[in-house]
Write an enzyme that holds these catalytic residues in place. Sequence first.
Site, PDB file in Angstrom:
ATOM      1  N   CYS A 114       0.967  -1.170   0.070  1.00  0.00           N
ATOM      2  CA  CYS A 114      -0.006   0.305  -0.518  1.00  0.00           C
ATOM      3  C   CYS A 114       0.409   1.201  -0.055  1.00  0.00           C
ATOM      4  O   CYS A 114       2.073   1.407   0.523  1.00  0.00           O
ATOM      5  CB  CYS A 114      -0.742   0.216   1.631  1.00  0.00           C
ATOM      6  SG  CYS A 114      -1.596   1.350   1.441  1.00  0.00           S
ATOM      7  N   CYS A 121      -0.475   0.450  11.017  1.00  0.00           N
ATOM      8  CA  CYS A 121      -0.757  -1.304   9.127  1.00  0.00           C
ATOM      9  C   CYS A 121       0.777  -1.967   9.079  1.00  0.00           C
ATOM     10  O   CYS A 121       1.999  -1.233   8.635  1.00  0.00           O
ATOM     11  CB  CYS A 121      -1.379  -0.611   8.623  1.00  0.00           C
ATOM     12  SG  CYS A 121      -1.514  -1.439   7.674  1.00  0.00           S
ATOM     13  N   CYS A 351      -6.883  -6.798  10.935  1.00  0.00           N
ATOM     14  CA  CYS A 351      -7.167  -5.274   9.998  1.00  0.00           C
ATOM     15  C   CYS A 351      -5.845  -5.110  10.212  1.00  0.00           C
ATOM     16  O   CYS A 351      -4.940  -5.294  11.270  1.00  0.00           O
ATOM     17  CB  CYS A 351      -7.939  -4.454  11.404  1.00  0.00           C
ATOM     18  SG  CYS A 351      -9.415  -5.158  10.781  1.00  0.00           S
TER      19      CYS A 351
HETATM   20  N1  SAH Z   1      -6.555   0.636   3.120  1.00  0.00           N
HETATM   21  C1  SAH Z   1      -7.569   0.477   3.325  1.00  0.00           C
HETATM   22  C2  SAH Z   1      -8.890  -0.426   4.002  1.00  0.00           C
HETATM   23  C3  SAH Z   1      -7.583  -1.272   4.177  1.00  0.00           C
HETATM   24  S1  SAH Z   1      -7.074  -1.574   5.960  1.00  0.00           S
HETATM   25  C4  SAH Z   1      -8.311   1.689   4.533  1.00  0.00           C
HETATM   26  O1  SAH Z   1      -6.594   1.323   5.717  1.00  0.00           O
HETATM   27  O2  SAH Z   1      -9.345   1.801   5.170  1.00  0.00           O
HETATM   28  C5  SAH Z   1      -8.645  -1.737   7.023  1.00  0.00           C
HETATM   29  C6  SAH Z   1      -8.838  -1.598   8.460  1.00  0.00           C
HETATM   30  O3  SAH Z   1      -7.363  -2.404   9.140  1.00  0.00           O
HETATM   31  C7  SAH Z   1      -8.848  -0.163   8.239  1.00  0.00           C
HETATM   32  O4  SAH Z   1     -10.092   0.357   9.015  1.00  0.00           O
HETATM   33  C8  SAH Z   1      -6.977   0.535   8.479  1.00  0.00           C
HETATM   34  O5  SAH Z   1      -6.917   1.191   9.434  1.00  0.00           O
HETATM   35  C9  SAH Z   1      -7.230  -0.477  10.355  1.00  0.00           C
HETATM   36  N2  SAH Z   1      -5.635  -1.404  10.372  1.00  0.00           N
HETATM   37  C10 SAH Z   1      -5.226  -0.858   9.645  1.00  0.00           C
HETATM   38  N3  SAH Z   1      -3.783  -1.360  10.667  1.00  0.00           N
HETATM   39  C11 SAH Z   1      -4.749  -1.665  12.027  1.00  0.00           C
HETATM   40  C12 SAH Z   1      -4.725  -2.043  13.168  1.00  0.00           C
HETATM   41  N4  SAH Z   1      -3.134  -2.348  13.220  1.00  0.00           N
HETATM   42  N5  SAH Z   1      -4.861  -2.879  14.259  1.00  0.00           N
HETATM   43  C13 SAH Z   1      -6.741  -2.356  14.053  1.00  0.00           C
HETATM   44  N6  SAH Z   1      -6.248  -2.096  12.583  1.00  0.00           N
HETATM   45  C14 SAH Z   1      -5.920  -1.595  11.814  1.00  0.00           C
HETATM   46 FE1  SF4 Z   2      -3.139   1.965   3.312  1.00  0.00          FE
HETATM   47 FE2  SF4 Z   2      -2.628  -0.157   6.062  1.00  0.00          FE
HETATM   48 FE3  SF4 Z   2      -2.635   2.872   5.737  1.00  0.00          FE
HETATM   49 FE4  SF4 Z   2      -5.067   1.097   4.602  1.00  0.00          FE
HETATM   50  S1  SF4 Z   2      -4.326   1.529   6.732  1.00  0.00           S
HETATM   51  S2  SF4 Z   2      -4.323   3.221   3.402  1.00  0.00           S
HETATM   52  S3  SF4 Z   2      -3.749  -0.584   4.009  1.00  0.00           S
HETATM   53  S4  SF4 Z   2      -1.327   1.342   4.690  1.00  0.00           S
END
Ligand code: SAH
Ligand code: SF4
Length: 358
Positions: A114, A121, A351
């Site tokens: 991403c 994340c 997530c």
């Molecule tokens: N890029 C998109 C979809 C993928 S992430 C987005 O960010 O919305 C899917 C979800 O997981 C998103 O709500 C993101 O914020 C959340 N997420 C990312 N890293 C996480 C983590 N370490 N713990 C909990 N949720 C997380």
């Molecule tokens: Fe990308 Fe992870 Fe941020 Fe979603 S939460 S926009 S997957 S870097």
Amino acid sequence: MPDKIALLDLTYAQLRGLLTLWGEPSFRADQVWGWLYRSLVSDFNQMRNVPKELRARLGEAAHLQTLTPLADNVSAEGLTLKVLFALRDGETIESVFMRYERRRTVCVSTQVGCPIGCPFCATGQSGFARNLTAGEIVEQVLYFAREVRDQENGQQGPDSLITNLVFMGMGEALLNYEATWQAIETLNDARGFGLGARRMTLSTVGVVPGIQRLSQEKLQVGLAVSLHAPTDRLRDKLVPLNRRYPLCQLMAACRDYVQNTGRRITFEYALIEGINDSLEQARRLGRLLQDALLKVGCPCHVNLIPLNPIVGSPYQPSSRKMALAFQRELERQGISTTMRVGRGIDIQAGCGQLRGKM
Ligand code: SAH
Ligand code: SF4
């Protein structure tokens, strides 16, 4: 020699165009489409009512499989399955399948890595390689549908094998709009897979032009917006895209989306200890949503997710006590909330834990 066509990358119209070009009668497209998306075949020879010569021609010109499963992992409670796939160019992605009492949900990736790079994340920390094609997105769903069918010797239609689809795997779907939307249309098509648009949810970190475009689409998929912070100062750090599309622009796009579609938005908020989980931040978040949406009659919902910790990151989940206090404050302001129960955390399938490696 040019590579073969990836058949799953074709829209229905493109498939029909190809078959017409080959001199096939017009009903053939329906037949082939039905084999692909209703019967879920993975081999041209299983297309029984398609003439042998055409099956051979299809086999020479096209392929049906772009994903190769490399490894899988089942969570301790047995209800979450994560699969690592290799793509044809050697890149890898992960997808997750979750069983609930009445639902079977697939969580798909839309990109390899991403480009946004949110620091909490795992996907964001793994860098970005490329967008997925529509076929690569669709095939993740077909893979799990076939698994369920084979396990249960099921005769059901595909939309009961997989009842829900979320675009919450690796990547930012609205930065790969064309392919994501094509995948949605393909899976929704009643001649094939037939999954209702209302059973699909797209999650975005706040790509404003993408939200604007989505609000004009006929198919009404659900929208989740990952907020994570009530102020630009903090959100600039947690979600780097905020510097491009700050909260005022994002909230305006959300309001237009609700007004155009009549659908409520879910806001995702990962609770991170000592970073975004104070009572004052809950108050501010409540006010932000009140002012931007509720006061103008736009419904919304907040999904609180205690952070899933990722390897090599200092961020930790909020304590249960802080999380509940945060939730109570939002509820006190009249905002509907849920606290998400983590699924598949033990296998790094939660997530933000997907990184395309096992
Ligand atoms: N890029 C998109 C979809 C993928 S992430 C987005 O960010 O919305 C899917 C979800 O997981 C998103 O709500 C993101 O914020 C959340 N997420 C990312 N890293 C996480 C983590 N370490 N713990 C909990 N949720 C997380
Ligand atoms: Fe990308 Fe992870 Fe941020 Fe979603 S939460 S926009 S997957 S870097």
